[in-house]
Design a protein around this motif. Structure first.
Motif, PDB file in Angstrom:
ATOM      1  N   GLU A   1       0.824  -1.203   0.000  1.00  0.00           N
ATOM      2  CA  GLU A   1       0.000   0.000   0.000  1.00  0.00           C
ATOM      3  C   GLU A   1       0.861   1.258   0.000  1.00  0.00           C
ATOM      4  O   GLU A   1       0.560   2.225  -0.706  1.00  0.00           O
ATOM      5  CB  GLU A   1      -0.934  -0.013   1.208  1.00  0.00           C
ATOM      6  CG  GLU A   1      -2.072  -1.017   1.091  1.00  0.00           C
ATOM      7  CD  GLU A   1      -2.855  -1.169   2.388  1.00  0.00           C
ATOM      8  OE1 GLU A   1      -4.025  -1.586   2.324  1.00  0.00           O
ATOM      9  OE2 GLU A   1      -2.277  -0.900   3.477  1.00  0.00           O
ATOM     10  N   LYS A   2       1.934   1.243   0.789  1.00  0.00           N
ATOM     11  CA  LYS A   2       2.855   2.399   0.799  1.00  0.00           C
ATOM     12  C   LYS A   2       3.473   2.607  -0.577  1.00  0.00           C
ATOM     13  O   LYS A   2       3.587   3.738  -1.057  1.00  0.00           O
ATOM     14  CB  LYS A   2       3.952   2.178   1.834  1.00  0.00           C
ATOM     15  CG  LYS A   2       3.487   2.272   3.275  1.00  0.00           C
ATOM     16  CD  LYS A   2       4.655   2.024   4.219  1.00  0.00           C
ATOM     17  CE  LYS A   2       4.216   2.089   5.668  1.00  0.00           C
ATOM     18  NZ  LYS A   2       5.345   1.801   6.607  1.00  0.00           N
ATOM     19  N   ASN A   3       3.862   1.518  -1.204  1.00  0.00           N
ATOM     20  CA  ASN A   3       4.482   1.600  -2.524  1.00  0.00           C
ATOM     21  C   ASN A   3       3.501   2.160  -3.551  1.00  0.00           C
ATOM     22  O   ASN A   3       3.853   3.025  -4.368  1.00  0.00           O
ATOM     23  CB  ASN A   3       4.962   0.215  -2.950  1.00  0.00           C
ATOM     24  CG  ASN A   3       5.774   0.265  -4.234  1.00  0.00           C
ATOM     25  OD1 ASN A   3       6.746   0.997  -4.344  1.00  0.00           O
ATOM     26  ND2 ASN A   3       5.371  -0.531  -5.216  1.00  0.00           N
ATOM     27  N   ARG A   4       2.254   1.691  -3.486  1.00  0.00           N
ATOM     28  CA  ARG A   4       1.262   2.180  -4.443  1.00  0.00           C
ATOM     29  C   ARG A   4       0.934   3.642  -4.197  1.00  0.00           C
ATOM     30  O   ARG A   4       0.732   4.413  -5.149  1.00  0.00           O
ATOM     31  CB  ARG A   4      -0.020   1.342  -4.353  1.00  0.00           C
ATOM     32  CG  ARG A   4      -0.983   1.649  -5.495  1.00  0.00           C
ATOM     33  CD  ARG A   4      -2.201   0.794  -5.478  1.00  0.00           C
ATOM     34  NE  ARG A   4      -3.055   1.129  -6.608  1.00  0.00           N
ATOM     35  CZ  ARG A   4      -4.368   0.953  -6.622  1.00  0.00           C
ATOM     36  NH1 ARG A   4      -4.975   0.426  -5.567  1.00  0.00           N
ATOM     37  NH2 ARG A   4      -5.082   1.282  -7.672  1.00  0.00           N
TER      38      ARG A   4
ATOM     39  N   GLU B   1       2.969   5.937  -3.103  1.00  0.00           N
ATOM     40  CA  GLU B   1       4.079   6.715  -3.654  1.00  0.00           C
ATOM     41  C   GLU B   1       3.973   6.833  -5.169  1.00  0.00           C
ATOM     42  O   GLU B   1       4.217   7.897  -5.741  1.00  0.00           O
ATOM     43  CB  GLU B   1       5.410   6.064  -3.261  1.00  0.00           C
ATOM     44  CG  GLU B   1       5.729   6.173  -1.772  1.00  0.00           C
ATOM     45  CD  GLU B   1       7.011   5.447  -1.418  1.00  0.00           C
ATOM     46  OE1 GLU B   1       7.647   4.891  -2.341  1.00  0.00           O
ATOM     47  OE2 GLU B   1       7.379   5.442  -0.228  1.00  0.00           O
ATOM     48  N   ILE B   2       3.585   5.739  -5.807  1.00  0.00           N
ATOM     49  CA  ILE B   2       3.443   5.749  -7.270  1.00  0.00           C
ATOM     50  C   ILE B   2       2.315   6.691  -7.690  1.00  0.00           C
ATOM     51  O   ILE B   2       2.453   7.472  -8.648  1.00  0.00           O
ATOM     52  CB  ILE B   2       3.178   4.320  -7.791  1.00  0.00           C
ATOM     53  CG1 ILE B   2       4.421   3.444  -7.575  1.00  0.00           C
ATOM     54  CG2 ILE B   2       2.787   4.340  -9.267  1.00  0.00           C
ATOM     55  CD1 ILE B   2       4.209   1.978  -7.892  1.00  0.00           C
ATOM     56  N   LEU B   3       1.208   6.633  -6.978  1.00  0.00           N
ATOM     57  CA  LEU B   3       0.066   7.490  -7.311  1.00  0.00           C
ATOM     58  C   LEU B   3       0.432   8.964  -7.168  1.00  0.00           C
ATOM     59  O   LEU B   3       0.118   9.785  -8.042  1.00  0.00           O
ATOM     60  CB  LEU B   3      -1.117   7.157  -6.397  1.00  0.00           C
ATOM     61  CG  LEU B   3      -1.842   5.845  -6.661  1.00  0.00           C
ATOM     62  CD1 LEU B   3      -2.859   5.551  -5.549  1.00  0.00           C
ATOM     63  CD2 LEU B   3      -2.553   5.882  -8.012  1.00  0.00           C
TER      64      LEU B   3
ATOM     65  N   ALA C   1       3.237  10.314  -7.392  1.00  0.00           N
ATOM     66  CA  ALA C   1       4.273  10.723  -8.336  1.00  0.00           C
ATOM     67  C   ALA C   1       3.709  11.047  -9.720  1.00  0.00           C
ATOM     68  O   ALA C   1       4.433  11.555 -10.581  1.00  0.00           O
ATOM     69  CB  ALA C   1       5.333   9.626  -8.457  1.00  0.00           C
ATOM     70  N   ASN C   2       2.423  10.760  -9.934  1.00  0.00           N
ATOM     71  CA  ASN C   2       1.802  11.027 -11.231  1.00  0.00           C
ATOM     72  C   ASN C   2       1.885  12.512 -11.571  1.00  0.00           C
ATOM     73  O   ASN C   2       1.540  13.378 -10.758  1.00  0.00           O
ATOM     74  CB  ASN C   2       0.336  10.577 -11.197  1.00  0.00           C
ATOM     75  CG  ASN C   2      -0.297  10.562 -12.577  1.00  0.00           C
ATOM     76  OD1 ASN C   2      -0.395  11.577 -13.241  1.00  0.00           O
ATOM     77  ND2 ASN C   2      -0.717   9.380 -13.016  1.00  0.00           N
ATOM     78  N   ARG C   3       2.317  12.811 -12.771  1.00  0.00           N
ATOM     79  CA  ARG C   3       2.522  14.212 -13.171  1.00  0.00           C
ATOM     80  C   ARG C   3       1.236  15.020 -13.161  1.00  0.00           C
ATOM     81  O   ARG C   3       1.263  16.238 -12.978  1.00  0.00           O
ATOM     82  CB  ARG C   3       3.164  14.263 -14.557  1.00  0.00           C
ATOM     83  CG  ARG C   3       4.649  13.956 -14.546  1.00  0.00           C
ATOM     84  CD  ARG C   3       5.281  14.262 -15.880  1.00  0.00           C
ATOM     85  NE  ARG C   3       4.785  13.385 -16.933  1.00  0.00           N
ATOM     86  CZ  ARG C   3       5.120  13.471 -18.212  1.00  0.00           C
ATOM     87  NH1 ARG C   3       5.972  14.417 -18.595  1.00  0.00           N
ATOM     88  NH2 ARG C   3       4.648  12.634 -19.104  1.00  0.00           N
TER      89      ARG C   3
END
Length: 360
Positions: free
Chosen positions: A173-176, A178-180, A182-184
């Motif tokens: 969940e933490k990884n997801r 961070e990815i979300l 980071a979306n431009r």
């Protein structure tokens, strides 16, 4: 009563919105009794949110839907019953007040069982299983209703102000998250989460009404709309909205409750209807703008000056003090379907000014 041997059982099994609204009560109890054992009985579908909290000692999970639909599930029932009766609590608070919670309250072991009086119980049978009924004002905000039941029991008149609630995320969940983030598309001055869906269709507004509101916002501010969805039909609407607002938007689904709450915490605002999304937002510091129709904003809107709302009007003059008796069966849902868009834009614009001021 401050010793670690003191024990409390909370009975609030569903729905998810009601469970979320009860979390400030858990905050209060943990602050008052930091060493106590505090357990909670909840439906399996709502357990993930409580599992992510560090304030509880134990979670007793039930699945009444499965018990009613499968003979084999009765083995699970007896296992749960054994778990429920393995401890004798000092206090039990029935914060649901219906027949289902009455069964749990009756089966659980506690020196004292506290619940609502006849004003607030949803089903009168609940009155038979509590040993003390707490009278409360009829017009209380739902969040305060749960909190004040317990505060009244302890004769505590102090004003308790709920804080934002942090949830423990798994590594994935933490990884997801961070990815979300980071979306431009989210690298803009104002990030708004849009959660316009509800379990009850009559709590939802027209898609074109929502589009009118968001079009106005997008012409006034540099903004990104993040549309969340959980079902196939919600995904279709989210995809449609992304097509309408293109680079100013994105959609996201399959969010666990803890991840959804953490993502909300990173937003500048949440636009929603009276739903789990609104109550989840109340556990964060994020401002909300919500639209109410067959339920009263003054009962269910989050507490705080950062939370704005509008109330649709019933063309049939149905009167209610909490939820409309026709919530599930009104053929038109006109109170929200026929919202005055000029008033909607006006109040939302006032809310956005407060958000802009917060960001400066």
């Amino acid at each position: 009563m401050q010793s670690s041997s003191f024990s409390i059982l909370l009975v609030k099994t569903s729905s998810i919105g009601d469970v979320i609204q009860t979390l400030p009560t858990l905050q209060y109890l943990r602050a008052r009794f930091p060493e106590a054992m505090i357990d909670w009985v909840v439906e399996e579908s709502n357990a993930s949110l409580l599992s992510a909290s560090s304030l509880l000692s134990n979670i007793i999970v039930i699945n009444t839907k499965a018990w009613r639909s499968s003979l084999g599930a009765w083995k699970t029932f007896f296992s749960t019953l054994k778990n429920l009766r393995s401890k004798k609590y000092d206090l039990l608070f029935d914060l649901q007040g219906n027949a289902k919670s009455a069964c749990v309250t009756f089966l659980a072991r506690a020196k004292e069982k506290i619940g609502f009086d006849s004003t607030h119980v949803q089903e009168k049978i609940n009155l038979l299983v509590t040993t003390r009924k707490i009278p409360l004002a009829k017009t209380l905000n739902a969040q305060m209703k749960y909190l004040q039941l317990i505060q009244h029991y302890f004769n505590d008149d102090a004003i308790f102000l709920p804080q934002s609630i942090s949830m423990n995320l798994t590594f994935l969940e933490k990884n997801r998250l961070e990815i979300l983030l980071a979306n431009r598309s989210l690298k803009v001055p104002i990030r708004l989460m849009i959660a316009a869906h509800s379990h009850w269709p009559n709590k939802e507004i027209q898609v074109e009404t929502l589009c009118t509101l968001l079009t106005h916002i997008s012409t006034q501010y540099s903004v990104c709309f993040l549309f969340v969805y959980h079902t196939g039909s919600e995904k279709q609407q989210a995809d449609y909205m992304v097509q309408r607002f293109k680079s100013q938007s994105l959609s996201i689904g399959e969010l666990s409750l803890p991840l959804w709450q953490s993502l909300m915490s990173e937003m500048d605002g949440v636009i929603c209807v009276d739903s789990a999304a609104l109550h989840l937002c109340a556990t964060t510091n994020t401002p909300s703008f919500s639209m109410f129709g067959p339920s009263l904003a003054e009962r269910y809107r989050p507490i705080g000056l950062q939370h704005f709302s509008i109330q649709g009007s019933c063309p049939y003059q149905v009167q209610f003090w909490s939820r409309c008796p026709l919530l599930r069966k009104c053929a038109t849902g006109a109170c929200l379907k026929n919202l005055d868009t000029h008033h909607l834009i006006k109040v939302c614009s006032e809310w956005l000014v407060t958000i802009k001021n917060r960001l400066q």
